[in-house]
Design a protein around this motif. Structure first.
Motif: not given
Ligand SMILES: [Zn+2]
Length: 118
Positions: A13-15, A39-43
């Motif tokens: 998602k955020c790389h 970083h972005c809390r992507q599960n």
């Molecule tokens: Zn991320």
């Protein structure tokens, strides 16, 4: 899907964050996957059994590697049905198992993160 970010073990998602705790995709240490992006809390563990499908990707990677090794060995003069050819192909897949395991999970995660959430 960004192939460079995938090869760098980055969050789909955020790389920025790492998917696996180790940055070396060839490491023989047990693969420890992060629960979520730092970083972005992507599960990263979307649902129970989510990564079962990554076995198909791993199978495809192993088949591709064996086919490439087979063609390479034939091109340097080793007989197509030689035992050496089989042994080299099997050894290659065993040596590349950690890479295939991590890469299959990354590809699976990238496929479904970008398909579902974009
Ligand atoms: Zn991320």
């Amino acid at each position: 899907m960004s192939l460079i970010h995938l090869m760098q073990n980055k969050c789909p998602k955020c790389h920025q964050g790492q998917v696996f705790s180790t940055t070396n995709l060839f490491s023989f240490r047990p693969a420890k996957m992060q629960e979520e992006c730092s970083h972005c809390r992507q599960n990263f563990s979307k649902e129970p059994g989510f990564y079962w499908g990554a076995m198909y990707v791993s199978y495809g990677l192993a088949t591709l590697e064996m086919a490439l090794a087979y063609v390479l060995l034939i091109s340097i003069g080793i007989d197509a049905f030689d035992f050496l050819n089989l042994a080299v192909c099997i050894a290659l897949v065993l040596v590349l198992f950690p890479f295939n395991f991590r890469m299959a999970r990354l590809i699976w995660l990238y496929l479904f993160t970008n398909l579902i959430e974009s």
